[in-house]
Scaffold this active site. Structure first.
Site, PDB file in Angstrom:
ATOM      1  N   ASN A  93      -5.496  -1.361  -0.278  1.00  0.00           N
ATOM      2  CA  ASN A  93      -4.253  -1.090   0.685  1.00  0.00           C
ATOM      3  C   ASN A  93      -4.883   0.034   1.753  1.00  0.00           C
ATOM      4  OD1 ASN A  93      -2.195  -2.251  -1.097  1.00  0.00           O
ATOM      5  ND2 ASN A  93      -3.009  -0.548  -2.477  1.00  0.00           N
ATOM      6  N   TYR A 107      -6.433  -1.320  -5.139  1.00  0.00           N
ATOM      7  CA  TYR A 107      -6.529  -0.090  -4.074  1.00  0.00           C
ATOM      8  C   TYR A 107      -6.623  -0.900  -2.867  1.00  0.00           C
ATOM      9  CZ  TYR A 107      -5.691   3.134  -7.732  1.00  0.00           C
ATOM     10  OH  TYR A 107      -4.973   3.920  -8.973  1.00  0.00           O
ATOM     11  N   ARG A 157      -1.147   8.636  -3.898  1.00  0.00           N
ATOM     12  CA  ARG A 157      -0.280   7.478  -4.218  1.00  0.00           C
ATOM     13  C   ARG A 157       1.129   7.383  -3.415  1.00  0.00           C
ATOM     14  NH1 ARG A 157       1.677   4.982  -9.603  1.00  0.00           N
ATOM     15  NH2 ARG A 157       2.852   3.331  -8.944  1.00  0.00           N
ATOM     16  N   HIS A 202       2.391   2.967  20.639  1.00  0.00           N
ATOM     17  CA  HIS A 202       1.443   3.924  20.343  1.00  0.00           C
ATOM     18  C   HIS A 202       1.975   4.609  19.185  1.00  0.00           C
ATOM     19  CE1 HIS A 202      -0.117   7.905  21.538  1.00  0.00           C
ATOM     20  NE2 HIS A 202      -1.363   7.344  20.918  1.00  0.00           N
TER      21      HIS A 202
END
Length: 142
Positions: free
Chosen positions: A133, A131, A109, A22
């Site tokens: 990600n 991008y 970023r 968790h």
């Protein structure tokens, strides 16, 4: 082979997802992401794209309901409000597949890179869209 498990989830990735606890974070990264220099554990999955990998991971991994943004993407440099094609696709996958759908957060970023360095693992996909990600924070299974 196992039933009901997406075949793009390799044995190494399945083991990694099971090891996570968790609050641990996992990065699903595009082909340009500096995974080798960022990740504590890097799982290579160049034959998949980031949205397919996100869908497969979310079929097993619950998002953390106790953090404000359990799924975050990298902001476009110079235009933090832009929504790249990959990010729009991520939002659709999270809306369709997450146990508790959320709006994606975004971070600058270099803040994204800092979180990636601290993440439990990075999954490097063959995603070619810029991008592509996303960082996911694991929740609990009740």
């Amino acid at each position: 082979m196992l039933r009901n498990i997406d075949p793009i989830l390799s044995p190494d990735l399945l083991f990694t997802l099971a090891e996570m606890g968790h609050g641990d974070e996992i990065v699903i990264a595009d082909a340009n992401f500096p995974a080798a220099s960022m990740g504590q554990r890097v799982i290579r999955a160049e034959a998949s794209n980031a949205t397919d990998m996100l869908r497969a991971v979310l079929s097993l991994l619950p998002l953390d309901p106790y953090v404000p943004e359990p799924a975050v993407t990298m902001q476009v440099v110079g235009d933090p409000t832009a929504v790249p094609e990959a990010v729009a696709a991520f939002q659709q996958v999270v809306s369709d597949c997450a146990d508790k759908p959320v709006r994606l957060g975004s971070v600058e970023r270099f803040a994204f890179y800092d979180r990636a360095r601290a993440a439990f693992a990075v999954v490097q996909t063959g995603e070619r869209r810029l991008y592509g990600n996303i960082i996911l924070t694991k929740g609990v299974i009740g």
